[in-house]
Write a protein that holds these residues in place. Structure first.
Motif, PDB file in Angstrom:
ATOM      1  N   SER A 114       0.827  -1.202   0.000  1.00 13.50           N
ATOM      2  CA  SER A 114       0.000   0.000   0.000  1.00 13.50           C
ATOM      3  C   SER A 114       0.858   1.247   0.000  1.00 13.50           C
ATOM      4  N   ALA A 115       0.224   2.354  -0.339  1.00 10.23           N
ATOM      5  CA  ALA A 115       0.896   3.652  -0.269  1.00 10.23           C
ATOM      6  C   ALA A 115      -0.147   4.763  -0.261  1.00 10.23           C
ATOM      7  N   TYR A 116       0.090   5.768   0.571  1.00  6.03           N
ATOM      8  CA  TYR A 116      -0.652   7.023   0.507  1.00  6.03           C
ATOM      9  C   TYR A 116       0.147   7.999  -0.363  1.00  6.03           C
ATOM     10  N   HIS A 117      -0.542   8.716  -1.250  1.00 11.36           N
ATOM     11  CA  HIS A 117       0.105   9.741  -2.071  1.00 11.36           C
ATOM     12  C   HIS A 117      -0.513  11.097  -1.755  1.00 11.36           C
ATOM     13  N   THR A 118       0.351  12.052  -1.438  1.00 13.88           N
ATOM     14  CA  THR A 118      -0.090  13.424  -1.202  1.00 13.88           C
ATOM     15  C   THR A 118      -0.014  14.266  -2.464  1.00 13.88           C
ATOM     16  N   GLY A 119       0.702  13.760  -3.462  1.00 18.27           N
ATOM     17  CA  GLY A 119       0.853  14.470  -4.720  1.00 18.27           C
ATOM     18  C   GLY A 119       0.688  13.516  -5.883  1.00 18.27           C
ATOM     19  N   ASN A 120       0.773  14.048  -7.073  1.00 20.80           N
ATOM     20  CA  ASN A 120       0.571  13.245  -8.281  1.00 20.80           C
ATOM     21  C   ASN A 120       1.779  12.344  -8.542  1.00 20.80           C
ATOM     22  N   PHE A 121       1.584  11.391  -9.440  1.00 20.75           N
ATOM     23  CA  PHE A 121       2.682  10.528  -9.856  1.00 20.75           C
ATOM     24  C   PHE A 121       3.725  11.353 -10.601  1.00 20.75           C
ATOM     25  N   THR A 122       4.980  11.026 -10.381  1.00 20.33           N
ATOM     26  CA  THR A 122       6.038  11.650 -11.160  1.00 20.33           C
ATOM     27  C   THR A 122       6.116  10.982 -12.527  1.00 20.33           C
ATOM     28  N   GLU A 123       6.801  11.636 -13.441  1.00 23.84           N
ATOM     29  CA  GLU A 123       6.961  11.055 -14.776  1.00 23.84           C
ATOM     30  C   GLU A 123       7.677   9.710 -14.694  1.00 23.84           C
ATOM     31  N   ALA A 173      -5.408   7.613  15.668  1.00 23.59           N
ATOM     32  CA  ALA A 173      -4.116   6.953  15.447  1.00 23.59           C
ATOM     33  C   ALA A 173      -3.734   6.929  13.973  1.00 23.59           C
ATOM     34  N   VAL A 174      -4.603   7.408  13.087  1.00 28.16           N
ATOM     35  CA  VAL A 174      -4.300   7.483  11.650  1.00 28.16           C
ATOM     36  C   VAL A 174      -3.613   8.814  11.373  1.00 28.16           C
ATOM     37  N   PRO A 175      -2.318   8.824  11.065  1.00 29.53           N
ATOM     38  CA  PRO A 175      -1.638  10.104  10.855  1.00 29.53           C
ATOM     39  C   PRO A 175      -1.784  10.646   9.445  1.00 29.53           C
ATOM     40  N   GLN A 176      -2.196   9.796   8.497  1.00 35.21           N
ATOM     41  CA  GLN A 176      -2.225  10.212   7.085  1.00 35.21           C
ATOM     42  C   GLN A 176      -3.500  11.016   6.818  1.00 35.21           C
ATOM     43  N   ARG A 177      -3.401  12.315   7.045  1.00 35.64           N
ATOM     44  CA  ARG A 177      -4.555  13.201   6.885  1.00 35.64           C
ATOM     45  C   ARG A 177      -4.288  14.301   5.862  1.00 35.64           C
ATOM     46  N   SER A 178      -3.429  13.999   4.895  1.00 35.62           N
ATOM     47  CA  SER A 178      -3.183  14.988   3.846  1.00 35.62           C
ATOM     48  C   SER A 178      -3.089  14.348   2.466  1.00 35.62           C
ATOM     49  N   SER A 179      -3.434  13.075   2.357  1.00 37.10           N
ATOM     50  CA  SER A 179      -3.295  12.360   1.090  1.00 37.10           C
ATOM     51  C   SER A 179      -4.493  12.586   0.183  1.00 37.10           C
ATOM     52  N   VAL A 180      -4.263  12.439  -1.118  1.00 37.96           N
ATOM     53  CA  VAL A 180      -5.331  12.569  -2.106  1.00 37.96           C
ATOM     54  C   VAL A 180      -5.552  11.283  -2.880  1.00 37.96           C
ATOM     55  N   LEU A 181      -4.591  10.365  -2.820  1.00 34.18           N
ATOM     56  CA  LEU A 181      -4.706   9.066  -3.476  1.00 34.18           C
ATOM     57  C   LEU A 181      -4.266   7.984  -2.499  1.00 34.18           C
ATOM     58  N   VAL A 190       8.266  15.214  -0.855  1.00 31.00           N
ATOM     59  CA  VAL A 190       7.938  13.889  -1.374  1.00 31.00           C
ATOM     60  C   VAL A 190       6.430  13.809  -1.616  1.00 31.00           C
ATOM     61  N   ASN A 191       6.037  12.925  -2.534  1.00 27.28           N
ATOM     62  CA  ASN A 191       4.616  12.829  -2.894  1.00 27.28           C
ATOM     63  C   ASN A 191       3.922  11.658  -2.209  1.00 27.28           C
TER      64      ASN A 191
END
Length: 556
Positions: free
Chosen positions: A371-380, A419-427, A491-492
């Motif tokens: 799994s992965a949380y992404h805060t930004g778009n995919f890089t090229e 306990a969920v720290p990922q509160r800025s992801s979009v994907l 980082v994204n």
């Protein structure tokens, strides 16, 4: 002659051991990679059964600091790793029959027992009260693990995570060497230790602090009475093969990511992001292996709004403008998603009916996940990795990367409030590969898990593919989706999801400890210290543990 009196089932927990016809089924979960050989499985029907089961197990472990063979807990049986069905398991405690859902007047909250599945919770809460937990779409996942890990689903962008509504939790804990006790921890408990125990179950994951038996929720939202759905696909031949254009694939995935990044930042994306509110939009993008023949997209919006069809069309035209991307029917299973041919045309359905259509978990087979949380778009570079790894060197129609839209109300909550720290992801990404044994490695005339034990090479190509894809995707950050740091704020990515556990994150071969991103940091970030504090108080003997359980302070 009078009939013999009917024999009533025994009162108390039921023990299922070797020789019982149920044992083969109950010693494994959904992922057929993991088959345990416990002394017995306890089928518990009440909190009292859980206490009794623990009080039977614990005295035999009193002579050691921590029990040498584990007791594990199963609600729905969907743990991706061997945390429940491992080789070192003495007892599996099955709470799946504890599935009540009701309003508790004394608690002034809605009670969901740990064994209730997503579908059971959905139907009971909605049919009786018109409310919903914004949880997952896989019907058979149990509440016990889903909620404690911070469960999310198709309503989460609109209403947040399940744990954002958690008011209290009932946990059978073990602070004594030989006896269990029932503890109810509330959000507003005055005692700090109880507050920590409640908070630990707002995303700390299952199998860490005790046996969850009941959850209570306040302020549950009302789902839309109707939703607008659509399922579309695109043929892989558009992107790969003699007439395919890889840049079309990369552009499609990039625009999909840009839409949700632009929604959050207000920069870029289509004009309709400025004209309309998309907080109700949830999507599941299925980037399958080339062998599948198609990639797919599932979309859901609030169907009661007059602008829903316009918003849906704008979104689809932005990410995949026709005729450049001719649409195909979503007529194949993709990952755990069933075919959705009937929803090729935009379809308005009652929310409950649409949720039933999306329900799926796929057949019983072996699987590996990341799994992965992404805060930004995919890089090229990442777009190139996705295309290359999905189209060359590995052919498996049941391998994919699923990219879910995320954010919205999820990101309105402070990272330390739960306990969920990922509160800025979009994907939110889930890497998946599935396989069956397909080889009679032990020459007994059948395919089963024993073949995998006889020949590890059955799983090897699938594990190799998903590991290399993941490491390649995040090669610039040590092969894992790191959390932002002061040294690398741009980082994204933002770590990993504990409900999609991946033991590779704790293996130096796949995550170099010198890079400073241990598995617990990827899951919990700065929240890990508080989870350890809860662990030390409520499970000082480390009775409830697995390969990625919260460690006692000072433990490696």
């Amino acid at each position: 002659m009078p009939a013999a009196p009917r024999q009533l089932p025994p009162v108390g927990p039921t023990e299922v051991g070797p020789g019982d016809p149920r044992y083969e089924a109950l010693r494994r979960g959904f992922n057929q990679r993991w088959v345990a050989s416990p002394d017995y499985v306890v089928v518990a029907t009440s909190t009292a059964d859980v206490v009794a089961a623990l009080n039977t197990y614990l005295p035999g472990t009193a002579g050691s600091a921590s029990p040498p063979r584990r007791i594990t807990v199963r609600s729905g049986g969907h743990c991706y790793e061997n945390f429940v069905c491992g080789d070192d398991v003495a007892v599996i405690l099955d709470v799946s029959t504890m599935d009540g859902v009701h309003y508790d007047a004394e608690m002034e909250a809605y009670c969901v027992e740990a064994g209730a599945t997503n579908w059971h919770s959905i139907t009971q809460l909605y049919r009786r009260y018109g409310l919903a937990l914004p949880g997952g779409s896989c019907y058979s996942v149990g509440a016990g693990g889903h909620i404690s890990g911070g469960g999310f689903g198709l309503l989460s962008r609109l209403h947040g995570l399940t744990v954002d509504y958690l008011y209290a939790v009932e946990v059978v804990t073990v602070r004594d060497r030989t006896h269990a006790e029932v503890t109810v921890a509330r959000k507003d408990s005055p005692e700090p230790a109880l507050q920590d125990l409640w908070w630990a179950h707002t995303g700390g994951g299952g199998g860490n602090f005790g046996v969850v038996t009941r959850y209570w929720f306040r302020g549950l939202p009302e789902p839309p009475s109707q939703v607008l759905t659509r399922a579309v696909a695109w043929d892989w031949s558009l992107f790969a093969g003699p007439d395919g254009d890889p840049d079309k694939f990369k552009s499609l995935v990039h625009r999909y990511g840009e839409f949700f990044v632009a929604e959050r930042t207000g920069e870029g994306g289509p004009g309709c992001l400025r004209d309309f509110d998309y907080s109700d939009l949830f999507t599941l993008f299925k980037l399958t292996n080339l062998a599948k023949g198609k990639i797919g997209l599932v979309v859901q919006l609030d169907g009661t709004r007059d602008d829903s069809i316009e918003r849906l069309n704008c979104f689809l035209n932005w990410i995949a403008p026709e005729p450049e991307y001719p649409q195909a029917v979503f007529d194949l299973p993709m990952g755990e998603q069933p075919p959705l041919s009937d929803q090729f045309i935009p379809t308005r359905l009652p929310w409950l009916t649409a949720t039933q259509n999306f329900n799926g978990s796929g057949p019983s087979r072996c699987g590996k996940y990341k799994s992965a949380y992404h805060t930004g778009n995919f890089t090229e570079r990442q777009l190139g990795v996705l295309f290359d790894r999905l189209t060359t060197g590995y052919s498996n129609e049941d391998a994919l990367v699923q990219v879910d839209s995320y954010g919205g109300r999820v990101n309105d909550v402070d990272p330390f409030a739960t306990a969920v720290p990922q509160r800025s992801s979009v994907l939110k990404l889930q890497y998946q590969t599935y396989w069956s044994w397909d080889d009679d490695a032990n020459h007994d005339g059948v395919f089963d898990y024993q073949d995998a034990l006889a020949d590890p090479e059955i799983a090897a190509p699938h594990l190799e593919w998903i590991r290399e894809l993941y490491q390649d995707m995040y090669a610039e950050t040590g092969g894992v989706p790191v959390l932002p740091t002061p040294e690398s704020p741009d980082v994204n990515t933002d770590g990993c999801y504990i409900n999609y556990p991946d033991v590779d994150l704790g293996d130096p071969a796949f995550n170099d400890p010198e890079d400073g991103q241990p598995w617990h940091h990827l899951y919990y970030g700065a929240n890990y210290a508080r989870l350890q504090r809860a662990k030390a108080f409520w499970d000082p003997r480390d009775v409830f543990r697995h390969a990625q359980s919260v460690r006692l302070p000072g433990a490696p």
